[in-house]
Design a protein around this motif. Structure first.
Motif, PDB file in Angstrom:
ATOM      1  N   ALA A  29       0.819  -1.213   0.000  1.00 40.32           N
ATOM      2  CA  ALA A  29       0.000   0.000   0.000  1.00 40.32           C
ATOM      3  C   ALA A  29       0.856   1.269   0.000  1.00 40.32           C
ATOM      4  O   ALA A  29       0.338   2.365  -0.135  1.00 40.32           O
ATOM      5  N   ALA A  30       2.176   1.096   0.188  1.00 41.64           N
ATOM      6  CA  ALA A  30       3.042   2.271   0.249  1.00 41.64           C
ATOM      7  C   ALA A  30       3.104   2.952  -1.114  1.00 41.64           C
ATOM      8  O   ALA A  30       3.154   2.294  -2.147  1.00 41.64           O
ATOM      9  N   GLN A  31       3.100   4.255  -1.134  1.00 40.57           N
ATOM     10  CA  GLN A  31       3.207   5.024  -2.364  1.00 40.57           C
ATOM     11  C   GLN A  31       4.679   5.307  -2.648  1.00 40.57           C
ATOM     12  O   GLN A  31       5.386   5.846  -1.805  1.00 40.57           O
ATOM     13  N   PHE A  32       5.136   4.961  -3.841  1.00 45.12           N
ATOM     14  CA  PHE A  32       6.524   5.203  -4.226  1.00 45.12           C
ATOM     15  C   PHE A  32       6.628   6.516  -4.992  1.00 45.12           C
ATOM     16  O   PHE A  32       5.747   6.864  -5.780  1.00 45.12           O
ATOM     17  N   ILE A  33       7.715   7.229  -4.749  1.00 44.73           N
ATOM     18  CA  ILE A  33       7.941   8.505  -5.427  1.00 44.73           C
ATOM     19  C   ILE A  33       9.299   8.479  -6.131  1.00 44.73           C
ATOM     20  O   ILE A  33      10.159   7.638  -5.833  1.00 44.73           O
ATOM     21  N   LEU A  34       9.497   9.397  -7.054  1.00 43.75           N
ATOM     22  CA  LEU A  34      10.806   9.536  -7.691  1.00 43.75           C
ATOM     23  C   LEU A  34      11.814  10.019  -6.650  1.00 43.75           C
ATOM     24  O   LEU A  34      11.517  10.937  -5.879  1.00 43.75           O
ATOM     25  N   PRO A  35      13.000   9.432  -6.624  1.00 40.05           N
ATOM     26  CA  PRO A  35      13.996   9.836  -5.629  1.00 40.05           C
ATOM     27  C   PRO A  35      14.635  11.179  -5.921  1.00 40.05           C
ATOM     28  O   PRO A  35      15.312  11.751  -5.065  1.00 40.05           O
ATOM     29  N   ILE A  36      14.408  11.690  -7.127  1.00 39.73           N
ATOM     30  CA  ILE A  36      15.014  12.950  -7.532  1.00 39.73           C
ATOM     31  C   ILE A  36      14.241  13.504  -8.724  1.00 39.73           C
ATOM     32  O   ILE A  36      13.649  12.750  -9.497  1.00 39.73           O
ATOM     33  N   GLU A  37      14.209  14.811  -8.851  1.00 39.32           N
ATOM     34  CA  GLU A  37      13.519  15.428  -9.988  1.00 39.32           C
ATOM     35  C   GLU A  37      14.488  15.587 -11.156  1.00 39.32           C
ATOM     36  O   GLU A  37      15.662  15.918 -10.971  1.00 39.32           O
ATOM     37  N   GLY A  38      13.993  15.319 -12.364  1.00 42.45           N
ATOM     38  CA  GLY A  38      14.835  15.471 -13.549  1.00 42.45           C
ATOM     39  C   GLY A  38      14.296  14.669 -14.715  1.00 42.45           C
ATOM     40  O   GLY A  38      13.377  13.851 -14.565  1.00 42.45           O
ATOM     41  N   ASP A  39      14.878  14.907 -15.883  1.00 43.41           N
ATOM     42  CA  ASP A  39      14.462  14.191 -17.080  1.00 43.41           C
ATOM     43  C   ASP A  39      15.043  12.776 -17.088  1.00 43.41           C
ATOM     44  O   ASP A  39      16.165  12.550 -16.618  1.00 43.41           O
ATOM     45  N   ILE A  40      14.297  11.838 -17.661  1.00 38.43           N
ATOM     46  CA  ILE A  40      14.776  10.470 -17.818  1.00 38.43           C
ATOM     47  C   ILE A  40      15.649  10.424 -19.073  1.00 38.43           C
ATOM     48  O   ILE A  40      15.153  10.612 -20.195  1.00 38.43           O
ATOM     49  N   ILE A  41      16.944  10.193 -18.894  1.00 42.99           N
ATOM     50  CA  ILE A  41      17.858  10.187 -20.043  1.00 42.99           C
ATOM     51  C   ILE A  41      18.187   8.769 -20.515  1.00 42.99           C
ATOM     52  O   ILE A  41      18.763   8.590 -21.588  1.00 42.99           O
ATOM     53  N   LYS A  42      17.797   7.780 -19.735  1.00 40.77           N
ATOM     54  CA  LYS A  42      17.949   6.386 -20.168  1.00 40.77           C
ATOM     55  C   LYS A  42      16.836   5.584 -19.509  1.00 40.77           C
ATOM     56  O   LYS A  42      16.718   5.543 -18.293  1.00 40.77           O
ATOM     57  N   ASP A  43      16.018   4.958 -20.346  1.00 42.19           N
ATOM     58  CA  ASP A  43      14.837   4.263 -19.855  1.00 42.19           C
ATOM     59  C   ASP A  43      15.161   2.854 -19.359  1.00 42.19           C
ATOM     60  O   ASP A  43      16.214   2.290 -19.657  1.00 42.19           O
ATOM     61  N   ILE A  55      16.344   3.181 -14.483  1.00 41.81           N
ATOM     62  CA  ILE A  55      16.220   4.430 -15.226  1.00 41.81           C
ATOM     63  C   ILE A  55      17.321   5.377 -14.767  1.00 41.81           C
ATOM     64  O   ILE A  55      17.766   5.316 -13.619  1.00 41.81           O
ATOM     65  N   ASP A  56      17.778   6.227 -15.669  1.00 43.06           N
ATOM     66  CA  ASP A  56      18.757   7.259 -15.328  1.00 43.06           C
ATOM     67  C   ASP A  56      18.057   8.606 -15.342  1.00 43.06           C
ATOM     68  O   ASP A  56      17.467   9.002 -16.357  1.00 43.06           O
ATOM     69  N   ILE A  57      18.119   9.306 -14.205  1.00 40.56           N
ATOM     70  CA  ILE A  57      17.444  10.594 -14.048  1.00 40.56           C
ATOM     71  C   ILE A  57      18.488  11.695 -14.020  1.00 40.56           C
ATOM     72  O   ILE A  57      19.352  11.726 -13.139  1.00 40.56           O
ATOM     73  N   ALA A  58      18.437  12.588 -15.002  1.00 43.69           N
ATOM     74  CA  ALA A  58      19.426  13.669 -15.103  1.00 43.69           C
ATOM     75  C   ALA A  58      19.308  14.608 -13.918  1.00 43.69           C
ATOM     76  O   ALA A  58      18.214  15.051 -13.557  1.00 43.69           O
ATOM     77  N   SER A  59      20.457  14.899 -13.294  1.00 43.76           N
ATOM     78  CA  SER A  59      20.498  15.829 -12.163  1.00 43.76           C
ATOM     79  C   SER A  59      21.948  16.175 -11.873  1.00 43.76           C
ATOM     80  O   SER A  59      22.832  15.317 -12.003  1.00 43.76           O
ATOM     81  N   PRO A  60      22.238  17.421 -11.500  1.00 44.22           N
ATOM     82  CA  PRO A  60      23.623  17.831 -11.245  1.00 44.22           C
ATOM     83  C   PRO A  60      24.259  17.073 -10.093  1.00 44.22           C
ATOM     84  O   PRO A  60      23.580  16.646  -9.151  1.00 44.22           O
ATOM     85  N   VAL A  61      25.578  16.907 -10.168  1.00 43.54           N
ATOM     86  CA  VAL A  61      26.333  16.287  -9.075  1.00 43.54           C
ATOM     87  C   VAL A  61      26.122  17.091  -7.791  1.00 43.54           C
ATOM     88  O   VAL A  61      26.148  18.316  -7.806  1.00 43.54           O
ATOM     89  N   GLY A  62      25.883  16.397  -6.698  1.00 43.30           N
ATOM     90  CA  GLY A  62      25.655  17.058  -5.413  1.00 43.30           C
ATOM     91  C   GLY A  62      24.190  17.190  -5.048  1.00 43.30           C
ATOM     92  O   GLY A  62      23.867  17.533  -3.906  1.00 43.30           O
ATOM     93  N   THR A  63      23.292  16.891  -6.010  1.00 43.69           N
ATOM     94  CA  THR A  63      21.860  16.960  -5.724  1.00 43.69           C
ATOM     95  C   THR A  63      21.458  15.861  -4.744  1.00 43.69           C
ATOM     96  O   THR A  63      21.897  14.721  -4.866  1.00 43.69           O
ATOM     97  N   GLU A  64      20.647  16.193  -3.766  1.00 46.56           N
ATOM     98  CA  GLU A  64      20.229  15.220  -2.763  1.00 46.56           C
ATOM     99  C   GLU A  64      19.304  14.167  -3.360  1.00 46.56           C
ATOM    100  O   GLU A  64      18.421  14.481  -4.158  1.00 46.56           O
ATOM    101  N   VAL A  65      19.519  12.929  -2.965  1.00 49.09           N
ATOM    102  CA  VAL A  65      18.711  11.798  -3.420  1.00 49.09           C
ATOM    103  C   VAL A  65      17.858  11.320  -2.248  1.00 49.09           C
ATOM    104  O   VAL A  65      18.362  11.145  -1.133  1.00 49.09           O
ATOM    105  N   LYS A  66      16.558  11.102  -2.497  1.00 46.06           N
ATOM    106  CA  LYS A  66      15.635  10.738  -1.428  1.00 46.06           C
ATOM    107  C   LYS A  66      15.115   9.311  -1.599  1.00 46.06           C
ATOM    108  O   LYS A  66      15.023   8.795  -2.712  1.00 46.06           O
ATOM    109  N   ALA A  67      14.788   8.678  -0.473  1.00 46.13           N
ATOM    110  CA  ALA A  67      14.219   7.331  -0.495  1.00 46.13           C
ATOM    111  C   ALA A  67      12.858   7.370  -1.177  1.00 46.13           C
ATOM    112  O   ALA A  67      12.024   8.232  -0.868  1.00 46.13           O
TER     113      ALA A  67
END
Length: 215
Positions: free
Chosen positions: A79-93, A114-126
Motif C-alpha cells: 500500500a506504500a506510495q513510491f515517489i521519484l527519488p530525484i527530480e529530472g528528465d529520464i535520459i535512459k529508460d 532508469i537514469d534521471i538527469a540531475s547535477p552532481v551534489g543533488t540530494e537523493v531521497k528514499a
C-alpha cells in the motif's frame, strides 16, 4: 632420617605444585567467566542501543515508514506510495526486453533501471520507507545504496557520491535523504550527470513505472 626428610620434601613440593596448578586453572576459569559476562553485557548494551535507536526513529518518522525486518510491516508495503527519488528528465529508460545504447561502453545492452538527469551534489531521497540493507561500490554503477521495502521489493540508487550517505541498517521514511548524485559509475561515466535508479522484485529487475505514477 634423611630418607624420611627427602620423602617429606617431595610430598611438600608435590602439594605446592598441585596448589599452583589449581590456582592457575582457577585464574583461567575466572577470567573466562569474566570475559563471558563482559561479552553478554556488551551484547545486551548493543541490543538496547539498536532497539532504542529503532524506537526513536520509528516514533519520529511519518506513516510511510516501513521496517522491512519486521514481518508485521511486510503487509503494509504494497500500500506504500513510491515517489521519484530525484527530480529530472529520464535520459535512459528501463529496458530489459530490448538492448539500448550505452555511450560509455559504446555498445548495446539491456538496462535494469532508469537514469534521471540531475547535477552532481543533488540530494537523493528514499522512494518509500524501508531499511537500508546494502551500501557498496558496485563495479558497474559505482557507489550504491539499497533499501528493502518488504514483500521482496528493493530500490537501488547508483552513481552516488561518497559524502552524505545514509548509514547501513538505518530505517528510513519516504523522502529521507539517503545520499547525493555523484560520478562513480564506470558503465555510465560519459553520460550526463544523473542518478541511476532501479526497482527489484524478488531479486529481479522491475520497471519503476509499475511503482511510480507518471513514469
Amino acid at each position: 632420617m634423611r630418607q624420611q626428610k627427602k620423602q617429606k620434601d617431595r610430598t611438600a613440593i608435590t602439594l605446592v605444585m598441585c596448589f599452583c596448578l589449581m590456582a592457575l586453572v582457577s585464574v583461567f576459569v575466572v577470567k573466562a567467566n569474566i570475559d563471558k559476562v563482559k561479552d553478554n553485557v556488551e551484547r545486551t548494551r548493543t541490543a538496547d542501543v539498536v532497539k532504542e535507536k529503532s524506537v526513536n526513529e520509528t516514533e519520529a518518522a511519518d506513516d510511510n515508514i516501513v521496517d522491512s525486518r519486521s514481518s508485521e510491516n511486510h503487509e503494509a508495503s504494497p500500500a506504500a506510495q513510491f515517489i521519484l527519488p530525484i527530480e529530472g528528465d529520464i535520459i535512459k529508460d528501463y529496458s530489459m526486453d530490448m538492448p539500448i545504447y550505452w555511450p560509455t561502453l559504446d555498445q548495446y545492452m539491456t538496462h535494469g533501471g532508469i537514469d534521471i538527469a540531475s547535477p552532481v551534489g543533488t540530494e537523493v531521497k528514499a522512494c518509500a520507507g524501508g531499511t537500508v540493507t546494502k551500501i557498496e561500490e558496485d563495479d558497474r554503477f559505482g557507489i550504491t545504496v539499497e533499501i528493502n521495502h518488504g514483500d521482496g521489493i528493493i530500490s537501488m540508487y547508483g552513481n552516488l557520491a561518497k559524502d552524505g550517505l545514509v548509514e547501513l541498517g538505518e530505517i528510513v521514511s519516504q523522502g529521507t535523504v539517503i545520499g547525493k548524485v555523484g560520478q562513480s559509475s564506470l558503465f555510465e561515466f560519459d553520460d550526463a550527470e544523473h542518478l541511476h535508479f532501479e526497482m527489484r522484485l524478488n531479486g529481479e529487475p522491475a520497471d519503476p513505472g509499475n511503482y511510480i505514477k507518471g513514469l
